[in-house]
Design an enzyme around this catalytic site. Sequence first.
Site, mmCIF file in Angstrom:
data_model
loop_
_atom_site.group_PDB
_atom_site.id
_atom_site.type_symbol
_atom_site.label_atom_id
_atom_site.label_comp_id
_atom_site.label_asym_id
_atom_site.label_seq_id
_atom_site.Cartn_x
_atom_site.Cartn_y
_atom_site.Cartn_z
ATOM 1 N N GLY A 13 0.609 -1.394 -0.148
ATOM 2 C CA GLY A 13 0.372 -0.157 0.402
ATOM 3 C C GLY A 13 1.213 1.675 0.408
ATOM 4 N N THR A 38 -2.561 -1.189 -5.748
ATOM 5 C CA THR A 38 -3.611 -2.011 -5.856
ATOM 6 C C THR A 38 -3.350 -2.416 -7.771
ATOM 7 O OG1 THR A 38 -5.118 -0.515 -5.699
ATOM 8 C CG2 THR A 38 -4.144 -2.592 -4.463
ATOM 9 N N TYR A 151 -13.382 -2.069 11.073
ATOM 10 C CA TYR A 151 -11.753 -1.940 10.741
ATOM 11 C C TYR A 151 -10.789 -1.910 11.976
ATOM 12 C CZ TYR A 151 -7.932 1.742 9.962
ATOM 13 O OH TYR A 151 -6.582 2.158 9.586
ATOM 14 N N LYS A 155 -7.701 -4.004 13.925
ATOM 15 C CA LYS A 155 -6.680 -3.049 14.096
ATOM 16 C C LYS A 155 -6.073 -3.611 16.182
ATOM 17 C CE LYS A 155 -5.609 -1.388 10.052
ATOM 18 N NZ LYS A 155 -4.136 -1.307 9.279
#
Length: 244
Positions: A13, A38, A151, A155
């Site tokens: 990323g 991506t 999310y 994490k």
Amino acid sequence: MIDTSVKVALVSGASRGIGEAIALRLVREGFFVVGTATSNEGAQRIEKKLEKGLGVVLDVRSRESMENLFLTLKEKNISPAVLVNNAGITRDNLILRMSDEEWGDVLETNLNGVFRLTKGLVRGMTRARWGRIINIGSVVGRMGNSGQSNYSASKAALEGLTRSLAAELASRNITVNTVAPGFVISDMTNSLSEAQQDEINRRIPLGRVGNPDEVAGCVSFLAGEDASYITGQTISVNGGLSFI
């Protein structure tokens, strides 16, 4: 082929934001950096920005894409000594409205993708008996956030994965840590109203959001020799934001 005397770091990323800042910082620190995106456009953009580096396409949700990455690295005789798991997505929604797809896409990218990429690269670090794995977490992994249960869960799980891998890999001189940013300048924060930005700044003891370079500095430290006795830790880069 690359100079085998130069340490290689792979940053997933890496086309923008925190990932881009990390990739650029590691290049300045002397690493050859493989940055993933991506799309072909994103990979090309990474390669243009890196003085010593390579941009490659990777969808961490796809086993085929992952295998293609490993094949590319093998063909180019590249064995990353540092892995920065930064790729991640959000699909925010309240739990009553959240679809299975919104839940699954986030966990598949933010957690399962880390598992697959780490598993594929850790063998080379084990052979070399040296490695650094740095996972990019988030302040919401501990404090939670309304509308981000998927999310936050991904994490929080990343921190548990970090601690387990640190115990597994310590005997091979491989350290594993998480860097957990708080509010950081991004396309999202830039789109907020002035009132919303003021409210965020009010919650942060230092009175401002961070910038990607400040997160990259922490990652750079953990990737180097000075951090050789730090493993299994989560380091918060959040301006003093409390976990309440």
